[in-house]
Design an enzyme around this catalytic site. Structure first.
Site, mmCIF file in Angstrom:
data_model
loop_
_atom_site.group_PDB
_atom_site.id
_atom_site.type_symbol
_atom_site.label_atom_id
_atom_site.label_comp_id
_atom_site.label_asym_id
_atom_site.label_seq_id
_atom_site.Cartn_x
_atom_site.Cartn_y
_atom_site.Cartn_z
ATOM 1 N N PHE A 174 -0.899 -5.168 2.988
ATOM 2 C CA PHE A 174 -0.613 -3.950 2.233
ATOM 3 C C PHE A 174 -1.913 -3.210 1.947
ATOM 4 O O PHE A 174 -3.013 -3.778 1.995
ATOM 5 C CB PHE A 174 0.125 -4.259 0.928
ATOM 6 N N CYS A 175 -1.779 -1.907 1.650
ATOM 7 C CA CYS A 175 -2.906 -1.057 1.277
ATOM 8 C C CYS A 175 -2.370 0.063 0.398
ATOM 9 O O CYS A 175 -1.199 0.060 0.015
ATOM 10 C CB CYS A 175 -3.631 -0.527 2.511
ATOM 11 N N THR A 176 -3.186 1.049 0.089
ATOM 12 C CA THR A 176 -2.801 2.068 -0.886
ATOM 13 C C THR A 176 -1.606 2.891 -0.431
ATOM 14 O O THR A 176 -0.610 3.016 -1.140
ATOM 15 C CB THR A 176 -3.982 3.004 -1.181
#
Length: 300
Positions: A174-176
């Site tokens: 996951f990331c922003t």
């Protein structure tokens, strides 16, 4: 309230330089501010403005080659979170430094925010946060692995050194907003990892859709504008920014002896020389006089 739209889209722009001027003119004519990056691999950025202004820029972007299905995520801001409009040409719209990585050739399995909790709770799943260390420091998912990277360029090296730890595991990333996972999951596929998943729409979509009582998110989400951090419901968080090193600061960090506004914080107290500090102090004086916008962090 102003509309803040975060977007990215991987497509093929044969001549991104030809797109720069018209895009900047539309944004400026509409009073929209922010940063948009153009490269041969597509477009990435965040903009803010009135509803009509942001809609006009998004319509222009969707008319670009291969961008008809471009998507974006919206939040709001009480004050303009950007000082001006910048359209920049880059080698990559998010810098990984791996020329063979191409999300258009395949990425991991998308997982909707509503299904993310069940996935990351599974015992055979390793959850990896692909963001930078200073972002992770203020918030991440419970149990997520922090690679400790200072830059997204460091991620491939970290994976090569640690791949053995994940043998036999499904990998959830996951990331922003999702863009780094487009590249990192494509990279893992090229490294022979076939069970790769990533959070569709990133942390921002999760914080928008999942209630706080059901959430596995801990802390706040760092964002690359003057809001600095967001919480559940995409509400502004408590963090500010050190305008010397561009790292997030909790309110109590401003009470530490190392802190000098715009000049240093406890995280960067030993990182700059006297000439840098003199330059930072002059910049801060200009900010205090309203002559200069301090600016957000840089997403690399």
């Amino acid at each position: 309230m102003l509309i803040v739209a975060a977007l990215y889209h991987f497509t093929r722009f044969p001549d991104p330089a030809a797109l720069k001027g018209p895009l900047a003119r539309v944004a400026c004519a509409q009073g929209v501010r922010g940063t948009l990056l153009l490269a041969r691999e597509g477009i990435n950025g965040t903009i803010a403005g009135t509803r009509a202004g942001v809609d006009a820029v998004l319509a222009h972007i969707r008319a670009l080659p291969g961008c008809a299905d471009a998507d974006w995520k919206e939040s709001t801001a009480a004050a303009m979170p950007f000082g001006k409009m910048k359209v920049r040409l880059k080698q990559e719209i998010v810098t990984m430094g791996q020329p063979d990585v191409d999300p258009r050739a395949g990425v991991g399995h998308y997982v909707d925010a509503a299904d993310w909790n069940a996935l990351i709770r599974a015992p055979d799943v390793a959850v990896i946060d692909t963001r930078n260390d200073y972002e992770i420091a203020i918030g991440t998912f419970a149990g997520a692995i922090d690679p400790g990277t200072r830059s997204f360029r460091d991620f491939p090296g970290w994976w090569r050194r640690n791949a053995h730890r994940f043998a036999g595991k499904r990998v959830a990333m996951f990331c922003t907003g999702g863009i780094r996972c487009e590249k990192s999951t494509n990279y893992l596929l090229s490294q022979g990892v076939d069970q790769v998943f990533h959070l569709k729409g990133g942390i921002l979509k999760y914080l928008e859709d999942v209630s706080q009582q059901d959430s596995l998110w801990q802390g706040e989400c760092f964002v690359f504008d003057q809001r600095v951090s967001l919480t559940h419901g995409l509400q502004p968080g408590r963090h500010g920014l050190c305008h010397a090193c561009r790292r997030p600061l909790a309110p109590e960090d401003r009470d530490r002896p190392e802190y000098e506004e715009g000049v240093r914080c406890h995280q960067c107290a030993g990182e700059y020389d006297d000439a840098d500090r003199t330059r930072f102090r002059e910049r801060q004086r200009q900010v205090a006089r309203g002559e200069l916008f301090a600016g957000p962090a840089s997403e690399e």
